[in-house]
Design an enzyme around this catalytic site. Sequence first.
Site, PDB file in Angstrom:
ATOM      1  N   ARG A  21     -19.363   5.598   5.759  1.00  0.00           N
ATOM      2  CA  ARG A  21     -19.461   6.099   4.383  1.00  0.00           C
ATOM      3  C   ARG A  21     -20.903   5.981   3.881  1.00  0.00           C
ATOM      4  O   ARG A  21     -21.514   4.934   3.963  1.00  0.00           O
ATOM      5  CB  ARG A  21     -18.501   5.325   3.464  1.00  0.00           C
ATOM      6  CG  ARG A  21     -17.068   5.778   3.672  1.00  0.00           C
ATOM      7  CD  ARG A  21     -16.122   4.964   2.840  1.00  0.00           C
ATOM      8  NE  ARG A  21     -15.959   3.619   3.365  1.00  0.00           N
ATOM      9  CZ  ARG A  21     -15.213   2.679   2.794  1.00  0.00           C
ATOM     10  NH1 ARG A  21     -14.576   2.935   1.673  1.00  0.00           N
ATOM     11  NH2 ARG A  21     -15.100   1.484   3.337  1.00  0.00           N
ATOM     12  N   LYS A  37     -20.877  -8.488 -10.911  1.00  0.00           N
ATOM     13  CA  LYS A  37     -20.712  -7.757  -9.650  1.00  0.00           C
ATOM     14  C   LYS A  37     -21.720  -6.597  -9.543  1.00  0.00           C
ATOM     15  O   LYS A  37     -22.417  -6.440  -8.546  1.00  0.00           O
ATOM     16  CB  LYS A  37     -19.272  -7.229  -9.576  1.00  0.00           C
ATOM     17  CG  LYS A  37     -19.019  -6.211  -8.494  1.00  0.00           C
ATOM     18  CD  LYS A  37     -19.129  -6.814  -7.110  1.00  0.00           C
ATOM     19  CE  LYS A  37     -19.074  -5.737  -6.069  1.00  0.00           C
ATOM     20  NZ  LYS A  37     -18.816  -6.217  -4.749  1.00  0.00           N
ATOM     21  N   LEU A  97     -34.894  -7.944   2.622  1.00  0.00           N
ATOM     22  CA  LEU A  97     -36.267  -7.422   2.614  1.00  0.00           C
ATOM     23  C   LEU A  97     -36.558  -6.724   3.928  1.00  0.00           C
ATOM     24  O   LEU A  97     -37.704  -6.680   4.365  1.00  0.00           O
ATOM     25  CB  LEU A  97     -37.270  -8.559   2.376  1.00  0.00           C
ATOM     26  CG  LEU A  97     -37.367  -9.100   0.942  1.00  0.00           C
ATOM     27  CD1 LEU A  97     -38.428 -10.191   0.852  1.00  0.00           C
ATOM     28  CD2 LEU A  97     -37.691  -7.982  -0.059  1.00  0.00           C
ATOM     29  N   ALA A 109     -37.236  -3.537   5.707  1.00  0.00           N
ATOM     30  CA  ALA A 109     -37.560  -2.139   5.407  1.00  0.00           C
ATOM     31  C   ALA A 109     -36.887  -1.234   6.442  1.00  0.00           C
ATOM     32  O   ALA A 109     -36.583  -1.657   7.552  1.00  0.00           O
ATOM     33  CB  ALA A 109     -39.064  -1.946   5.442  1.00  0.00           C
ATOM     34  N   GLY A 110     -36.658   0.020   6.067  1.00  0.00           N
ATOM     35  CA  GLY A 110     -36.037   0.947   7.007  1.00  0.00           C
ATOM     36  C   GLY A 110     -35.656   2.240   6.324  1.00  0.00           C
ATOM     37  O   GLY A 110     -36.296   2.646   5.351  1.00  0.00           O
ATOM     38  N   CYS A 161     -20.569   0.584  -0.879  1.00  0.00           N
ATOM     39  CA  CYS A 161     -20.739  -0.291  -2.053  1.00  0.00           C
ATOM     40  C   CYS A 161     -22.066  -0.094  -2.765  1.00  0.00           C
ATOM     41  O   CYS A 161     -22.089   0.339  -3.915  1.00  0.00           O
ATOM     42  CB  CYS A 161     -20.594  -1.746  -1.630  1.00  0.00           C
ATOM     43  SG  CYS A 161     -19.060  -2.050  -0.758  1.00  0.00           S
ATOM     44  N   ASP A 174       0.864  -1.181   0.000  1.00  0.00           N
ATOM     45  CA  ASP A 174       0.000   0.000   0.000  1.00  0.00           C
ATOM     46  C   ASP A 174       0.899   1.229   0.000  1.00  0.00           C
ATOM     47  O   ASP A 174       1.969   1.223   0.621  1.00  0.00           O
ATOM     48  CB  ASP A 174      -0.915  -0.004   1.238  1.00  0.00           C
ATOM     49  CG  ASP A 174      -2.086   0.955   1.073  1.00  0.00           C
ATOM     50  OD1 ASP A 174      -3.225   0.473   0.926  1.00  0.00           O
ATOM     51  OD2 ASP A 174      -1.861   2.188   1.084  1.00  0.00           O
TER      52      ASP A 174
HETATM   53  C1  UGA Z   1     -22.575  -5.198  -0.023  1.00  0.00           C
HETATM   54  C2  UGA Z   1     -23.003  -6.563  -0.568  1.00  0.00           C
HETATM   55  O1  UGA Z   1     -23.957  -7.166   0.319  1.00  0.00           O
HETATM   56  C3  UGA Z   1     -21.804  -7.501  -0.718  1.00  0.00           C
HETATM   57  O2  UGA Z   1     -22.206  -8.731  -1.312  1.00  0.00           O
HETATM   58  C4  UGA Z   1     -20.764  -6.819  -1.626  1.00  0.00           C
HETATM   59  O3  UGA Z   1     -19.598  -7.609  -1.777  1.00  0.00           O
HETATM   60  C5  UGA Z   1     -20.374  -5.474  -1.001  1.00  0.00           C
HETATM   61  O4  UGA Z   1     -21.552  -4.651  -0.875  1.00  0.00           O
HETATM   62  C6  UGA Z   1     -19.357  -4.827  -1.903  1.00  0.00           C
HETATM   63  O5  UGA Z   1     -19.705  -4.477  -3.033  1.00  0.00           O
HETATM   64  O6  UGA Z   1     -18.173  -4.766  -1.541  1.00  0.00           O
HETATM   65  P1  UGA Z   1     -22.047  -4.235   2.422  1.00  0.00           P
HETATM   66  O7  UGA Z   1     -22.057  -2.881   1.797  1.00  0.00           O
HETATM   67  O8  UGA Z   1     -20.933  -4.595   3.338  1.00  0.00           O
HETATM   68  O9  UGA Z   1     -22.077  -5.397   1.292  1.00  0.00           O
HETATM   69  O10 UGA Z   1     -23.359  -4.315   3.278  1.00  0.00           O
HETATM   70  P2  UGA Z   1     -24.797  -5.005   3.195  1.00  0.00           P
HETATM   71  O11 UGA Z   1     -24.877  -6.025   4.251  1.00  0.00           O
HETATM   72  O12 UGA Z   1     -25.102  -5.412   1.810  1.00  0.00           O
HETATM   73  O13 UGA Z   1     -25.731  -3.774   3.606  1.00  0.00           O
HETATM   74  C7  UGA Z   1     -25.812  -2.608   2.793  1.00  0.00           C
HETATM   75  C8  UGA Z   1     -26.831  -1.649   3.328  1.00  0.00           C
HETATM   76  O14 UGA Z   1     -28.160  -2.127   3.107  1.00  0.00           O
HETATM   77  C9  UGA Z   1     -26.753  -1.355   4.821  1.00  0.00           C
HETATM   78  O15 UGA Z   1     -26.939   0.030   5.026  1.00  0.00           O
HETATM   79  C10 UGA Z   1     -27.914  -2.148   5.414  1.00  0.00           C
HETATM   80  O16 UGA Z   1     -28.397  -1.584   6.611  1.00  0.00           O
HETATM   81  C11 UGA Z   1     -28.925  -2.028   4.291  1.00  0.00           C
HETATM   82  N1  UGA Z   1     -29.939  -3.105   4.277  1.00  0.00           N
HETATM   83  C12 UGA Z   1     -29.560  -4.393   4.089  1.00  0.00           C
HETATM   84  C13 UGA Z   1     -31.273  -2.786   4.412  1.00  0.00           C
HETATM   85  O17 UGA Z   1     -31.654  -1.599   4.557  1.00  0.00           O
HETATM   86  N2  UGA Z   1     -32.210  -3.792   4.357  1.00  0.00           N
HETATM   87  C14 UGA Z   1     -31.858  -5.095   4.163  1.00  0.00           C
HETATM   88  O18 UGA Z   1     -32.770  -5.952   4.125  1.00  0.00           O
HETATM   89  C15 UGA Z   1     -30.512  -5.405   4.036  1.00  0.00           C
END
Ligand code: UGA
Length: 450
Positions: free
Chosen positions: A331, A208, A254, A256-257, A264, A33
């Site tokens: 972020r 992706k 699924l 909600a919120g 990402c 890095d």
């Molecule tokens: C996401 C993807 O889930 C990963 O598969 C992917 O590799 C990653 O992005 C990436 O591109 O590097 P991540 O951002 O760590 O992972 O988090 P998630 O668990 O997907 O949650 C994302 C957001 O959605 C959070 O703010 C979470 O609170 C929200 N969320 C998630 C909801 O509002 N409702 C849900 O049912 C699920």
Amino acid sequence: MRPSAICVVGAGHVGLVTAACLAELGHRVTCVDVDEDRVESLRSGSVPIHEPGLEALIARHTAGGALKFTTSYEEALDVVEFIFVAVNTPSTPEGAADLRFVRRAARQIGHALKNGRPIIVNKSTVPVGTAETVEHILRQEASGLGELPVVSNPEFLREGTAIEDFMKPDRVVLGCRDREAAQRVAGLYGSLEAPVLITDPETAEMIKYASNAFLATKISFINEIASVCEGVGADVNQVAQGMGLDKRIGHQFLRAGIGYGGSCLPKDVKALAHMASIYGSHPQLLNAVLQINVDQRRRVVRRLRQILGSLEGATVAVLGLAYKADTDDVRDAPAIDIIRLLDYEGASVRAHDPVANDALAEILPDVTYCADPYEAVSGCDAVIIATEWPQFVEMDLRRVKAGMRRPVIVDGRNILDPDVVRSHGFVYLGVGRPDHLQEPLVLEPQAKEA
Ligand code: UGA
């Protein structure tokens, strides 16, 4: 499996998890890095990100000699069979993926590589066509080494469960026109027993984006249904439960919120919509997904204004600042927009997150940061729950109410039981939940009589 010599470029979230997990799989890994402070702290055993299990994994493999950190490309690329590129690709102001760091990494690799014919493996989330761009840069910078194969290997790691996601993947996707190179990369993951899909680079890069966009679509879909639920008096949590029992739909994503955040989903949906529009299609669904997600953050403040009359002079506690539980990452966290809106409407904010107070203080220094939820709610007119931390489910509601000026809870993640909250004398507002809930009754199918 034969151990391989691997260089991982980038000691960010994806780079560190990839490096540590490849070492765990038995390979010899050097992570490079350009950030000297970061590399220094990693060498002294301090891991600059919050990822459960990562610090222990890094400590074990640095002690055993399988994992090293350096700022020198020459050192990292001395004898190497695979080079993983895991640098970040932030959003440009237009929403496109900024390839500055990917290009810089490719140039530095090309410059420092003196011998051998390593395979370049791209882990960064990059627009379709970037594998070709990287090949082109390497051809220019390392012309003496001939054509170097570039394999697109998107990561599907979630923050907070990244190590498990790496070690137990649903699939490994490898995009390369050189089948032998793709198969050699597949060999690195040989012991993981995951299905491996080998495609061309464009398809792998698209998988992706399409995967993240689909996850975001599920979230915005259920959030739109939540708004309808509020109108018709249905409960969105139970609607999601009923939908998820259909195997074709599934339960995940699924909830909600107040919508999705993080580094990402927001960035990738925007980048895919941008890609779609520059290639001449009209990404109507993606645009709606983005718009709904912005609205979810505003709705919370709007509903609070309706309850309190005006937000001018009010004090509001925001509980949960990270974009989701189990991370200190803020972020594009929904809490940021919500706090800015509250401030715009004249409210003061007291905030608490179990691990993300410091990270948010760098972005929003004028907020009062508190050590625990009880300190945060003290003297407040309302509480907004913005992250689904389990600590907030376990709060002592009697103590919360005793400290508040007005007992109002806005549950932005639908994690509390509305009946319990209301029975403590609070006004409870969830997302897509009616005033009076009835527990769903799930009857298991009866065993057939013989
Ligand atoms: C996401 C993807 O889930 C990963 O598969 C992917 O590799 C990653 O992005 C990436 O591109 O590097 P991540 O951002 O760590 O992972 O988090 P998630 O668990 O997907 O949650 C994302 C957001 O959605 C959070 O703010 C979470 O609170 C929200 N969320 C998630 C909801 O509002 N409702 C849900 O049912 C699920």
